[in-house]
Design a protein around this motif. Structure first.
Motif, PDB file in Angstrom:
ATOM      1  N   ARG A  34       0.825  -1.210   0.000  1.00  0.00           N
ATOM      2  CA  ARG A  34       0.000   0.000   0.000  1.00  0.00           C
ATOM      3  C   ARG A  34       0.862   1.263   0.000  1.00  0.00           C
ATOM      4  O   ARG A  34       0.370   2.369   0.124  1.00  0.00           O
ATOM      5  CB  ARG A  34      -0.947   0.002   1.184  1.00  0.00           C
ATOM      6  N   GLY A  35       2.166   1.080  -0.123  1.00  0.00           N
ATOM      7  CA  GLY A  35       3.060   2.227  -0.210  1.00  0.00           C
ATOM      8  C   GLY A  35       3.363   2.866   1.124  1.00  0.00           C
ATOM      9  O   GLY A  35       3.284   2.239   2.173  1.00  0.00           O
ATOM     10  N   TYR A  53      13.257 -10.326  -2.412  1.00  0.00           N
ATOM     11  CA  TYR A  53      12.400  -9.645  -3.374  1.00  0.00           C
ATOM     12  C   TYR A  53      12.324  -8.162  -3.011  1.00  0.00           C
ATOM     13  O   TYR A  53      12.063  -7.807  -1.863  1.00  0.00           O
ATOM     14  CB  TYR A  53      10.995 -10.256  -3.374  1.00  0.00           C
ATOM     15  N   TYR A  54      12.541  -7.306  -4.014  1.00  0.00           N
ATOM     16  CA  TYR A  54      12.473  -5.858  -3.845  1.00  0.00           C
ATOM     17  C   TYR A  54      11.344  -5.334  -4.727  1.00  0.00           C
ATOM     18  O   TYR A  54      11.304  -5.627  -5.921  1.00  0.00           O
ATOM     19  CB  TYR A  54      13.793  -5.198  -4.240  1.00  0.00           C
ATOM     20  N   ILE A  69       9.711   4.730  -4.113  1.00  0.00           N
ATOM     21  CA  ILE A  69       9.826   4.058  -2.822  1.00  0.00           C
ATOM     22  C   ILE A  69      10.127   2.587  -3.059  1.00  0.00           C
ATOM     23  O   ILE A  69       9.875   2.056  -4.149  1.00  0.00           O
ATOM     24  CB  ILE A  69       8.550   4.247  -1.974  1.00  0.00           C
ATOM     25  N   ILE A  70      10.690   1.943  -2.064  1.00  0.00           N
ATOM     26  CA  ILE A  70      11.084   0.545  -2.219  1.00  0.00           C
ATOM     27  C   ILE A  70      10.812  -0.218  -0.924  1.00  0.00           C
ATOM     28  O   ILE A  70      10.868   0.339   0.170  1.00  0.00           O
ATOM     29  CB  ILE A  70      12.565   0.429  -2.645  1.00  0.00           C
ATOM     30  N   LYS A  83      11.214   0.841   3.156  1.00  0.00           N
ATOM     31  CA  LYS A  83      12.306   1.706   3.605  1.00  0.00           C
ATOM     32  C   LYS A  83      11.657   3.001   4.083  1.00  0.00           C
ATOM     33  O   LYS A  83      10.764   3.517   3.426  1.00  0.00           O
ATOM     34  CB  LYS A  83      13.261   1.949   2.441  1.00  0.00           C
ATOM     35  N   PRO A  84      12.054   3.552   5.233  1.00  0.00           N
ATOM     36  CA  PRO A  84      11.343   4.704   5.792  1.00  0.00           C
ATOM     37  C   PRO A  84      11.433   5.993   4.970  1.00  0.00           C
ATOM     38  O   PRO A  84      10.593   6.864   5.114  1.00  0.00           O
ATOM     39  CB  PRO A  84      11.981   4.899   7.165  1.00  0.00           C
TER      40      PRO A  84
END
Length: 93
Positions: A34-35, A53-54, A69-70, A83-84
């Protein structure tokens, strides 16, 4: 198949299996990401690197808040840990 679904703040990434020869859908779609809370989570790219998995997506639309974003997971179905901070942002000065 990893794709975007929904719009604006309700957008998210879903995944389902397909037959590569016929293109027929083989499984129900499931939400995998959901991002980071921003609008327009879209354009997913799923990579497997050294067993991890990325999932990289755009977020924020095409204006001042646009960013990449990742997240990562040991499974292509998640759960994905984000990742924040974004890995790429668009800033106006």
């Amino acid at each position: 198949m990893t794709v975007q679904s929904g719009a604006e703040l309700e957008s998210h990434i879903v995944q389902y299996e397909i037959d590569p020869l016929s293109g027929m859908v083989l499984s129900e779609s499931m939400v995998i990401w959901r991002g980071d809370g921003g609008p327009w989570v879209e354009g997913p790219h799923l990579y497997k690197i050294k067993g991890i998995y990325y999932l990289m997506t755009a977020s924020g639309g095409t204006s001042n808040d646009h960013r990449e974003i990742i997240a990562r997971s040991s499974s292509p179905y998640g759960p994905f840990e984000g990742k924040p901070e974004p890995i790429l942002t668009h800033l106006f000065h």
